[in-house]
Scaffold this motif. Structure first.
Motif, short mmCIF file in Angstrom:
data_model
loop_
_atom_site.label_atom_id
_atom_site.label_comp_id
_atom_site.label_asym_id
_atom_site.label_seq_id
_atom_site.Cartn_x
_atom_site.Cartn_y
_atom_site.Cartn_z
N VAL A 71 -16.02 3.96 -8.62
CA VAL A 71 -17.19 3.34 -8.07
C VAL A 71 -17.11 2.01 -7.54
N ALA A 72 -18.31 2.01 -6.36
CA ALA A 72 -17.61 0.37 -6.06
C ALA A 72 -19.01 -0.13 -6.90
N ILE A 73 -18.18 -1.75 -7.15
CA ILE A 73 -18.59 -3.01 -7.97
C ILE A 73 -19.25 -3.55 -6.95
N THR A 74 -18.53 -3.78 -5.34
CA THR A 74 -19.34 -4.97 -4.34
C THR A 74 -19.44 -4.19 -3.38
N GLY A 75 -20.58 -4.28 -2.15
CA GLY A 75 -20.83 -4.52 -1.11
C GLY A 75 -19.49 -4.16 -0.67
N ALA A 76 -19.60 -4.69 0.41
CA ALA A 76 -18.40 -5.03 1.56
C ALA A 76 -18.39 -6.82 1.96
N LEU A 77 -17.24 -7.30 2.21
CA LEU A 77 -17.36 -8.50 1.29
C LEU A 77 -16.06 -8.61 2.65
N ASP A 78 -16.42 -10.02 3.78
CA ASP A 78 -16.00 -10.87 4.46
C ASP A 78 -14.19 -10.99 3.99
N THR A 79 -13.41 -10.79 4.78
CA THR A 79 -12.02 -11.43 4.14
C THR A 79 -10.89 -10.83 4.53
N ASN A 80 -9.86 -11.65 4.53
CA ASN A 80 -8.99 -11.34 5.52
C ASN A 80 -8.20 -9.92 4.93
N LYS A 81 -7.38 -9.27 5.16
CA LYS A 81 -5.66 -8.84 5.28
C LYS A 81 -5.76 -8.94 3.88
N PRO A 82 -6.02 -8.53 3.00
CA PRO A 82 -5.28 -8.36 1.43
C PRO A 82 -3.96 -8.87 1.26
N GLU A 83 -2.99 -9.96 0.73
CA GLU A 83 -1.70 -10.21 1.02
C GLU A 83 -0.19 -8.61 0.93
N GLU A 84 -0.85 -7.66 0.68
CA GLU A 84 -0.08 -6.66 -0.22
C GLU A 84 0.27 -6.47 1.01
N LEU A 85 -1.56 -5.68 2.66
CA LEU A 85 -1.22 -4.91 3.53
C LEU A 85 -0.63 -6.14 4.26
N LYS A 86 -0.20 -7.26 3.93
CA LYS A 86 -0.04 -8.10 5.59
C LYS A 86 1.26 -7.52 6.93
N ASP A 87 2.33 -6.62 5.73
CA ASP A 87 2.79 -5.55 7.30
C ASP A 87 2.13 -5.15 7.72
N ARG A 88 1.28 -4.28 8.04
CA ARG A 88 0.11 -3.76 8.73
C ARG A 88 0.21 -4.22 9.70
N TRP A 96 -13.16 -5.88 5.91
CA TRP A 96 -13.80 -6.00 5.10
C TRP A 96 -13.26 -5.51 3.88
N LEU A 97 -13.66 -5.47 2.91
CA LEU A 97 -13.28 -5.55 1.78
C LEU A 97 -14.45 -4.58 0.72
N VAL A 98 -13.85 -4.05 0.41
CA VAL A 98 -15.39 -3.64 -1.31
C VAL A 98 -14.51 -3.36 -2.19
N LYS A 99 -14.76 -4.07 -3.22
CA LYS A 99 -14.72 -3.64 -4.76
C LYS A 99 -14.34 -2.37 -4.98
N VAL A 100 -13.35 -1.83 -6.03
CA VAL A 100 -14.03 -0.71 -6.49
C VAL A 100 -12.90 0.04 -7.68
N GLU A 101 -13.40 0.67 -8.71
CA GLU A 101 -13.13 0.69 -10.06
C GLU A 101 -13.00 2.34 -9.87
N TYR A 102 -11.66 2.35 -9.78
CA TYR A 102 -11.08 3.80 -9.63
C TYR A 102 -10.63 3.84 -10.84
N THR A 103 -10.83 5.71 -11.30
CA THR A 103 -10.70 6.04 -12.25
C THR A 103 -9.02 7.46 -12.06
N ASP A 104 -8.53 8.32 -13.05
CA ASP A 104 -7.26 9.16 -12.10
C ASP A 104 -8.39 9.92 -12.55
#
Length: 142
Positions: A71-88, A96-104
Motif C-alpha cells: 500500500v502506497a504511504i506517499t506519492g512520488a517524492l523527488d529524491t536521489n537514488k537510495p544508498e543501497e542502490l548506488k551500485d546500479r 522518484w521514491l514512493v514509500k510503501v508498506e509491504y505485506t507477505d
C-alpha cells in the motif's frame, strides 16, 4: 496504518517489477525509479511513479510470482537514488521514491500457472505481462 489511506475509494492498482532490487526496496519500504532512461529519454513506466497516491495498492512481482502486496504511504517524492542502490550504474541518480508498506503473501503463485485467466484482464498497451506469462521488461504498470 492510517485508515484514511486504506479507505480511499479512488485507489489505483499498480504492478511493479522488482526483480534485481526487490530485497532492497522491500526491506527499505519503498519503490524507486530514475526519472528518465540512461540516455535522458522519458519512460512511461517511470512517469507512472508520479501518478501513485497514498492508499494505492501495489503488486510486487519478482522471480516469476507476485510475492508481496503493498500500500502506497506517499506519492512520488523527488529524491536521489537510495544508498543501497548506488551500485546500479545503469540508472540516473535523480529519481522518484514512493514509500510503501509491504505485506507477505502467504502462498505466492506462479503467474504462468494462471495466465489463461489473467490474459483477458491485461491492457492492450503498457501491459505488465506478455501473453505467455513472461513479464515485460519495464518497472511500473497501471
Amino acid at each position: 496504518m492510517n485508515q484514511d489511506i486504506i479507505n480511499n475509494s479512488n485507489k489505483n492498482y499498480w504492478w511493479v517489477n522488482q526483480g534485481q532490487t526487490h530485497r532492497q526496496e522491500i526491506d527499505g519500504g519503498y519503490m524507486w525509479s530514475p526519472k528518465t532512461n540512461s540516455d535522458g529519454s522519458k519512460s512511461k513506466f517511470y512517469e507512472y511513479m508520479t501518478e501513485v497516491k497514498p492508499g494505492d495498492f501495489i503488486f510486487s512481482f519478482f522471480n516469476g510470482k507476485i510475492q508481496k502486496l503493498g500500500v502506497a504511504i506517499t506519492g512520488a517524492l523527488d529524491t536521489n537514488k537510495p544508498e543501497e542502490l548506488k551500485d546500479r550504474k545503469e540508472w540516473n541518480t535523480n529519481g522518484w521514491l514512493v514509500k510503501v508498506e509491504y505485506t507477505d503473501i502467504e502462498k505466492p503463485t506462479s503467474i504462468k500457472q494462471h495466465i489463461n485467466e489473467i490474459k483477458p484482464l491485461l491492457p492492450e498497451k503498457y501491459s505488465p505481462l506478455q501473453h505467455n506469462g513472461n513479464a515485460n521488461q519495464a518497472y511500473l504498470f497501471k
